[in-house]
Design an enzyme around this catalytic site. Structure first.
Site, PDB file in Angstrom:
ATOM      1  N   LYS A  40      92.133  12.740 -27.127  1.00  0.00           N
ATOM      2  CA  LYS A  40      90.770  12.508 -26.437  1.00  0.00           C
ATOM      3  C   LYS A  40      90.633  13.281 -25.589  1.00  0.00           C
ATOM      4  O   LYS A  40      91.439  14.060 -24.917  1.00  0.00           O
ATOM      5  CB  LYS A  40      90.942  10.904 -26.326  1.00  0.00           C
ATOM      6  N   ARG A 133      92.868  -5.306 -22.257  1.00  0.00           N
ATOM      7  CA  ARG A 133      91.659  -3.939 -22.286  1.00  0.00           C
ATOM      8  C   ARG A 133      91.003  -4.220 -23.431  1.00  0.00           C
ATOM      9  O   ARG A 133      90.084  -4.728 -23.789  1.00  0.00           O
ATOM     10  CB  ARG A 133      92.616  -2.691 -22.080  1.00  0.00           C
ATOM     11  N   TYR A 255      86.724  22.718   6.622  1.00  0.00           N
ATOM     12  CA  TYR A 255      85.870  21.498   6.816  1.00  0.00           C
ATOM     13  C   TYR A 255      86.658  20.689   7.649  1.00  0.00           C
ATOM     14  O   TYR A 255      87.953  20.466   7.181  1.00  0.00           O
ATOM     15  CB  TYR A 255      85.229  20.964   5.677  1.00  0.00           C
ATOM     16  N   MET A 303      84.273  22.610  -2.323  1.00  0.00           N
ATOM     17  CA  MET A 303      83.749  22.619  -3.654  1.00  0.00           C
ATOM     18  C   MET A 303      84.052  23.791  -4.474  1.00  0.00           C
ATOM     19  O   MET A 303      84.537  23.483  -5.457  1.00  0.00           O
ATOM     20  CB  MET A 303      82.230  22.547  -3.369  1.00  0.00           C
TER      21      MET A 303
HETATM   22  C1  LIG Z   1      95.500   7.472 -24.508  1.00  0.00           C
HETATM   23  C2  LIG Z   1      96.337   6.716 -25.493  1.00  0.00           C
HETATM   24  C3  LIG Z   1      97.422   7.008 -26.113  1.00  0.00           C
HETATM   25  C4  LIG Z   1      98.096   8.331 -25.787  1.00  0.00           C
HETATM   26  O1  LIG Z   1      98.912   7.975 -24.580  1.00  0.00           O
HETATM   27  P1  LIG Z   1      99.951   9.002 -23.881  1.00  0.00           P
HETATM   28  O2  LIG Z   1     100.515   8.424 -22.740  1.00  0.00           O
HETATM   29  O3  LIG Z   1      98.896  10.124 -23.266  1.00  0.00           O
HETATM   30  O4  LIG Z   1     100.889   9.520 -24.707  1.00  0.00           O
HETATM   31  C5  LIG Z   1      97.880   6.179 -27.004  1.00  0.00           C
HETATM   32  N1  LIG Z   1      97.187   5.120 -27.473  1.00  0.00           N
HETATM   33  C6  LIG Z   1      96.238   4.692 -26.784  1.00  0.00           C
HETATM   34  C7  LIG Z   1      95.556   3.230 -27.383  1.00  0.00           C
HETATM   35  C8  LIG Z   1      95.639   5.143 -25.720  1.00  0.00           C
HETATM   36  O5  LIG Z   1      94.583   4.973 -25.293  1.00  0.00           O
END
Ligand SMILES: *Cc1c(COP(=O)(O)O)cnc(C)c1O
Length: 364
Positions: A40, A133, A255, A303
């Site tokens: 992802k 969640r 800055y 930036m």
């Molecule tokens: C992102 C995610 C993972 C992977 O988690 P890591 O800690 O990056 O290994 C696995 N399962 C779900 C549901 C996730 O959202």
């Protein structure tokens, strides 16, 4: 943006062999149990279209992404993979799932009912064991127990849950979630089981079930933060010095005059900033490396630019054009995250689109 490396002020190198090595390290730890890969957020910032095929070449056949659009993108480069969508089934997206052969991770009775009405197509069932969640809450799981017919129209591939505290091996929450998942499994005795994220893989074989689901460890972040990192770093970020300035006590850098010079110093400016995902919280906190010599980041991250104190570096190695390592073997992602007050996940997924990217290894 030019793609010519010799014009680039900052180069991000991504080692696909290291990603494949990390996948094999996970498999070894799983001791015969297979592993999927989570790609992802564009492969945690490394580029899903590159790391996906690299992981497939290492033997991975099951992939997880968060969004349906990420799944469509991955499908284009992995025509035969199983691609699962963690965020589940948004109302009205059923046809798109079918068209691209994507597997929704169903996390509520509404999603289950919508998918079973659509036809017997592959899906996963996500049970919430303590994150509040995504996933079926206990009451909805109980409803399913009373009315198992609701699952009859589904082709269930995986029953899964997600750990909240796996990176803290000593947390009581791990065993509590494990027990809840085992219990849920009694009820939902179909398909295979999938539980462990990266850190979960390292909690022991009780957490392995039928399939692991690691993400961040594949990209080199330490899944066991209390101990040494069993994974291999996958990225190197280098930038070139643009200019070096003499600084005298009483002067200030950048800055907000956020760094006060207290000795005669040399300050180098490099073309990397928060617009590149080089986090502003690294202001007065990060560091670079020039041939093994640490050069602290002084002043604010702006930036497009950062400023480093290169006083300790011999003149010949602090000329304009000199490469400075900002992330790499001597300054790994976890150390950069510590300095920024965040986690390696955020450092990786922030890696900017403006860096000139170079892929190395098989499939590059
Ligand atoms: C992102 C995610 C993972 C992977 O988690 P890591 O800690 O990056 O290994 C696995 N399962 C779900 C549901 C996730 O959202």
């Amino acid at each position: 943006m030019s793609t010519e490396k010799n014009l680039a002020g900052a180069v991000l190198t991504i080692d696909l062999d290291a990603v494949a090595d990390n996948y094999r390290t996970i498999l070894k730890k799983m001791n015969g149990v297979p592993s999927a890969a989570v790609v992802k957020a564009d492969g945690y910032g490394l580029g899903a279209e590159k790391v996906g095929p690299a992981l497939a070449a290492a033997g991975c056949t099951i992939f997880f992404v968060a969004h349906i659009n990420e799944g469509i993108g991955l499908r284009a480069v992995l025509p035969d993979a199983d691609i699962h969508i963690l965020n589940g089934l948004l109302p009205g997206t059923e046809a798109t799932f079918r068209e691209h052969r994507l597997v929704p991770v169903l996390g509520s009775l509404d999603e289950i009912d919508a998918w079973s009405a659509y036809g017997p197509l592959p899906c996963d069932i996500h049970v919430d064991t303590g994150m509040l969640r995504l996933g079926l809450p206990p009451a909805e799981l109980a409803t399913l127990v009373d009315d198992p017919g609701r699952l009859a129209g589904l082709d269930i591939r995986l029953v899964m849950s997600h750990l909240a505290s796996a990176d803290e091996a000593g947390s009581d929450q791990n065993a509590i979630q494990l027990a809840k998942f085992q219990q849920a499994r009694q009820t939902l005795a179909m398909g295979s089981t999938c539980f462990a994220n990266s850190s979960g893989v390292f909690l022991g074989s009780d957490y392995h079930f039928d399939l692991a689901r690691p993400g961040v460890a594949l990209y080199g972040v330490n899944p066991t933060p209390a101990g040494p990192n069993p994974m291999t770093g996958t990225i190197t970020l280098k930038a070139r010095i643009l200019q070096v300035r003499d600084a005298q006590p009483g002067e200030t850098v950048g800055y907000g005059a956020a760094f006060g010079v207290n000795k005669t110093s040399k300050i180098a400016t490099l073309p990397v900033g928060y617009a590149d995902g080089f986090l502003r919280s690294l202001s007065n906190a990060g560091q670079g490396m020039i041939d093994g010599i640490p050069v602290p980041l002084v002043g604010r991250v702006s930036m497009d630019l950062i400023t480093l104190d290169v006083t300790a570096v011999p003149d010949a190695q602090r000329q304009p054009g000199q490469w400075v390592e900002l992330i790499g073997a001597a300054n790994p992602v976890d150390a950069v995250a510590d300095a920024a007050g965040t986690i390696g996940y955020e450092i990786l997924t922030s890696l900017g689109a403006r860096y000139h990217r170079v892929y190395t290894g098989a499939g590059a």
